[in-house]
Design a protein around this motif. Structure first.
Motif, PDB file in Angstrom:
ATOM      1  N   PRO A   6      66.696  82.837  24.650  1.00  0.00           N
ATOM      2  CA  PRO A   6      66.530  82.355  23.270  1.00  0.00           C
ATOM      3  C   PRO A   6      66.996  83.373  22.231  1.00  0.00           C
ATOM      4  O   PRO A   6      67.210  83.015  21.069  1.00  0.00           O
ATOM      5  N   GLU A   7      67.169  84.651  22.631  1.00  0.00           N
ATOM      6  CA  GLU A   7      67.639  85.685  21.720  1.00  0.00           C
ATOM      7  C   GLU A   7      69.100  86.032  21.981  1.00  0.00           C
ATOM      8  O   GLU A   7      69.567  87.123  21.633  1.00  0.00           O
ATOM      9  N   PHE A   8      69.821  85.089  22.563  1.00  0.00           N
ATOM     10  CA  PHE A   8      71.207  85.340  22.954  1.00  0.00           C
ATOM     11  C   PHE A   8      72.064  85.789  21.770  1.00  0.00           C
ATOM     12  O   PHE A   8      72.780  86.790  21.846  1.00  0.00           O
ATOM     13  N   GLN A   9      72.010  85.049  20.677  1.00  0.00           N
ATOM     14  CA  GLN A   9      72.868  85.361  19.522  1.00  0.00           C
ATOM     15  C   GLN A   9      72.561  86.737  18.951  1.00  0.00           C
ATOM     16  O   GLN A   9      73.467  87.452  18.509  1.00  0.00           O
ATOM     17  N   LEU A  66      74.081  89.351  21.394  1.00  0.00           N
ATOM     18  CA  LEU A  66      75.526  89.314  21.590  1.00  0.00           C
ATOM     19  C   LEU A  66      76.219  90.240  20.597  1.00  0.00           C
ATOM     20  O   LEU A  66      76.047  90.107  19.381  1.00  0.00           O
ATOM     21  N   LEU A  67      76.979  91.162  21.115  1.00  0.00           N
ATOM     22  CA  LEU A  67      77.641  92.158  20.273  1.00  0.00           C
ATOM     23  C   LEU A  67      78.875  91.543  19.614  1.00  0.00           C
ATOM     24  O   LEU A  67      79.725  90.947  20.271  1.00  0.00           O
ATOM     25  N   SER A  68      78.980  91.702  18.309  1.00  0.00           N
ATOM     26  CA  SER A  68      80.102  91.142  17.565  1.00  0.00           C
ATOM     27  C   SER A  68      81.265  92.125  17.562  1.00  0.00           C
ATOM     28  O   SER A  68      81.151  93.239  17.041  1.00  0.00           O
ATOM     29  N   VAL A  69      82.369  91.730  18.173  1.00  0.00           N
ATOM     30  CA  VAL A  69      83.562  92.581  18.249  1.00  0.00           C
ATOM     31  C   VAL A  69      84.781  91.752  17.853  1.00  0.00           C
ATOM     32  O   VAL A  69      85.015  90.684  18.416  1.00  0.00           O
ATOM     33  N   GLN A  70      85.538  92.230  16.903  1.00  0.00           N
ATOM     34  CA  GLN A  70      86.794  91.585  16.522  1.00  0.00           C
ATOM     35  C   GLN A  70      87.914  92.285  17.308  1.00  0.00           C
ATOM     36  O   GLN A  70      88.450  93.292  16.877  1.00  0.00           O
ATOM     37  N   TRP A  71      88.237  91.756  18.464  1.00  0.00           N
ATOM     38  CA  TRP A  71      89.184  92.429  19.360  1.00  0.00           C
ATOM     39  C   TRP A  71      90.562  92.593  18.726  1.00  0.00           C
ATOM     40  O   TRP A  71      91.083  91.663  18.111  1.00  0.00           O
ATOM     41  N   ALA A  72      91.129  93.762  18.895  1.00  0.00           N
ATOM     42  CA  ALA A  72      92.485  94.034  18.399  1.00  0.00           C
ATOM     43  C   ALA A  72      93.491  93.539  19.436  1.00  0.00           C
ATOM     44  O   ALA A  72      94.071  94.318  20.204  1.00  0.00           O
ATOM     45  N   TYR A  73      93.704  92.229  19.451  1.00  0.00           N
ATOM     46  CA  TYR A  73      94.535  91.632  20.499  1.00  0.00           C
ATOM     47  C   TYR A  73      95.976  92.146  20.474  1.00  0.00           C
ATOM     48  O   TYR A  73      96.650  92.153  21.502  1.00  0.00           O
ATOM     49  N   ASP A  74      96.438  92.568  19.315  1.00  0.00           N
ATOM     50  CA  ASP A  74      97.814  93.077  19.258  1.00  0.00           C
ATOM     51  C   ASP A  74      97.944  94.417  19.982  1.00  0.00           C
ATOM     52  O   ASP A  74      99.066  94.853  20.295  1.00  0.00           O
ATOM     53  N   ASP A 129      70.796  97.929  11.359  1.00  0.00           N
ATOM     54  CA  ASP A 129      69.390  97.691  11.693  1.00  0.00           C
ATOM     55  C   ASP A 129      69.038  96.220  11.505  1.00  0.00           C
ATOM     56  O   ASP A 129      68.071  95.852  10.828  1.00  0.00           O
ATOM     57  N   ILE A 130      69.864  95.356  12.122  1.00  0.00           N
ATOM     58  CA  ILE A 130      69.688  93.910  11.971  1.00  0.00           C
ATOM     59  C   ILE A 130      68.446  93.470  12.730  1.00  0.00           C
ATOM     60  O   ILE A 130      68.247  93.791  13.893  1.00  0.00           O
ATOM     61  N   SER A 131      67.615  92.707  12.066  1.00  0.00           N
ATOM     62  CA  SER A 131      66.394  92.221  12.701  1.00  0.00           C
ATOM     63  C   SER A 131      66.453  90.737  13.032  1.00  0.00           C
ATOM     64  O   SER A 131      65.650  90.242  13.819  1.00  0.00           O
ATOM     65  N   GLY A 132      67.401  90.016  12.433  1.00  0.00           N
ATOM     66  CA  GLY A 132      67.515  88.589  12.687  1.00  0.00           C
ATOM     67  C   GLY A 132      68.771  88.271  13.447  1.00  0.00           C
ATOM     68  O   GLY A 132      69.517  89.168  13.870  1.00  0.00           O
ATOM     69  N   PRO A 133      69.052  86.985  13.686  1.00  0.00           N
ATOM     70  CA  PRO A 133      70.258  86.570  14.404  1.00  0.00           C
ATOM     71  C   PRO A 133      71.513  87.084  13.718  1.00  0.00           C
ATOM     72  O   PRO A 133      71.580  87.187  12.505  1.00  0.00           O
ATOM     73  N   VAL A 134      72.496  87.428  14.530  1.00  0.00           N
ATOM     74  CA  VAL A 134      73.763  87.912  14.014  1.00  0.00           C
ATOM     75  C   VAL A 134      74.848  86.926  14.297  1.00  0.00           C
ATOM     76  O   VAL A 134      74.687  86.000  15.075  1.00  0.00           O
ATOM     77  N   GLY A 135      76.007  87.161  13.682  1.00  0.00           N
ATOM     78  CA  GLY A 135      77.139  86.275  13.886  1.00  0.00           C
ATOM     79  C   GLY A 135      77.622  86.282  15.312  1.00  0.00           C
ATOM     80  O   GLY A 135      77.504  87.269  16.015  1.00  0.00           O
ATOM     81  N   HIS A 136      78.154  85.181  15.755  1.00  0.00           N
ATOM     82  CA  HIS A 136      78.656  85.032  17.120  1.00  0.00           C
ATOM     83  C   HIS A 136      79.873  85.907  17.333  1.00  0.00           C
ATOM     84  O   HIS A 136      80.705  86.037  16.459  1.00  0.00           O
TER      85      HIS A 136
END
Length: 335
Positions: free
Chosen positions: A276-279, A282-290, A324-331
Motif C-alpha cells: 500500500p506504500e508502493f508509490q 518508489l524512487l523517482s528517477v528521470q533516466w538520461a536515455y540519451d 524529507d517527503i512524508s506523503g506519496p511521491v510522484g511515480h
C-alpha cells in the motif's frame, strides 16, 4: 601340536568375536578422544582466524552459485555502509564507487531480487535500494539462511567457516585475491571520470535483441512466485524502516523494445498490488536515455551506462532525503 592349534583357534575365535561385537578397548577410546580433540582444535583455530579477520575476504568461485555465495559472505563481512543495493544481474553491475555515500552491492546475478533484498536488510543499512524489474525467480533460501547465521552470533563464525573453507582461503592468500580486488576497485574509481567524459557507445539493435524481445514476450506467467517475491520485498523494506532507515524501490531502464513487453511490467505490478506504500517507496528517477546503452540483450547496462545509472540513483536518493517527503511521491518514470 594339538594344544598349539587349540590355543591359536582360541585366540582367533576371540578376535573374531571382537570384530563381530565391535568391542572397544582402551586404545580405541584414546584414539577416538584424540581424533575429536584434533578436529576440535582445527575448527577452533579456523574460527579464530575468521573472527580476527585474518582470512582473505575474496574467495575463488567456479560457478555463478558459488560467486553469489562468495558475494554474500563478502557483503556480510565488509564494513557497514549507508546504502545497500539489492536486485538481480541488472543491478549487479552498478559500481558502488559511483554513489555519493558509502555503498555495498549484494545484487545476485541470475538470482532472486527478493532474496537479495532480504539479505541486504539483515545488515540494517540506513538506505535499502531494491530493484523491481525481475520478481519471477524463486527465492534462494540457503543464501538467506547463510546471511542470518553470519549476522547472528554465536552461529556466525561456524556459518562463515562453511562458506570460506581453508582450501579457498589458502588459494585466495597465495594468489593475493584481496589485493587484486582492491586494485580493481581503485582502478574502477579512477576510470569513472574518464568513462563519463567519453561519448556513449553506438546504438545497435541486432539479432540478440530480437531474441531477447521474443523470449520476454513468450515468458510464462509465474504470478505465485511474483506475489511471494513482492511480499518478501515489502517485508525487507518494513524491516529497514522499523530500524529507522529508508527503503526505496527502483526500476532500472531497459531498451525500449524490452520495456514495451508485458513481462517488463510484471514485477512492478506485483509489488504495487501487495504494497500500500508502493508509490511512496518508489524512487523517482528521470533516466538520461540519451546517455544510456545496453549490452546486445537490451537488458544489461554497458560499463559507462552503469555509472550513469548509479549516479542518477544516488542523486535521486539525496534529493528524496533532502526533501524529507512524508506523503506519496510522484511515480517514477518507467522504461
Amino acid at each position: 601340536m594339538p594344544s598349539s592349534i587349540s590355543s591359536f583357534d582360541k585366540k582367533r575365535a576371540a578376535y573374531d568375536q571382537y570384530l563381530v561385537s565391535f568391542t572397544k578397548g582402551r586404545s580405541d577410546g584414546r584414539f577416538g578422544i584424540s581424533l575429536v580433540v584434533a578436529l576440535g582444535t582445527m575448527v577452533s583455530c579456523w574460527n579464530a582466524l575468521l573472527a580476527t579477520g585474518a582470512v582473505p575476504f575474496s574467495a575463488p568461485s567456479l560457478s555463478q552459485a558459488e560467486d553469489n555465495r562468495t558475494r554474500v559472505v563478502e557483503f556480510m563481512r565488509s564494513p557497514e555502509s549507508e546504502i545497500a543495493i539489492t536486485g538481480t544481474s541488472l543491478t549487479y553491475r552498478l559500481p558502488t564507487s559511483a554513489f555519493n555515500s558509502s555503498t555495498k552491492n549484494v545484487a545476485l546475478a541470475g538470482g532472486s531480487s527478493s532474496s537479495s533484498a532480504t539479505i541486504g536488510a539483515t545488515v540494517r543499512p540506513s538506505i535499502l535500494v531494491i530493484e523491481l524489474n525481475i520478481l519471477d525467480r524463486e527465492p534462494d533460501t540457503d543464501l538467506e539462511e547463510l546471511s542470518r547465521l553470519i549476522r547472528n552470533p554465536p552461529f556466525g563464525i561456524p556459518a562463515l567457516a562453511t562458506a570460506l573453507s581453508p582450501t579457498r582461503a589458502a588459494i585466495a592468500a597465495v594468489y593475493h585475491l584481496d589485493e587484486i580486488f582492491d586494485e580493481r576497485l581503485q582502478a574502477e574509481r579512477k576510470s569513472l571520470p574518464l568513462l563519463l567524459d567519453a561519448l556513449p557507445a553506438e546504438i545497435t539493435q541486432g539479432a540478440d535483441l530480437d531474441h531477447a524481445v521474443e523470449a520476454w514476450e513468450n515468458r510464462p506467467s509465474r504470478s505465485e512466485v511474483e506475489e511471494k517475491s513482492a511480499r518478501a520485498i515489502v517485508s525487507a523494506a518494513e524491516q529497514v524502516e522499523t530500524n529507522g532507515g529508508n527503503a526505496f524501490y527502483v526500476l532500472l531502464p531497459l531498451d525500449p523494445r524490452l520495456a514495451a513487453t508485458e513481462y517488463a511490467s510484471r514485477g512492478v505490478e506485483a509489488a504495487k498490488a501487495i504494497d500500500p506504500e508502493f508509490q511512496e517507496r518508489l524512487l523517482s528517477v528521470q533516466w538520461a536515455y540519451d546517455q544510456i546503452r545496453w549490452d546486445p540483450d537490451g537488458a544489461h547496462l554497458d560499463q559507462r551506462s552503469a555509472i550513469v545509472v548509479a549516479r542518477q540513483i544516488s542523486d535521486a536518493i539525496d534529493q528524496r532525503m533532502r526533501a524529507d517527503i512524508s506523503g506519496p511521491v510522484g511515480h517514477q518514470e518507467n522504461q
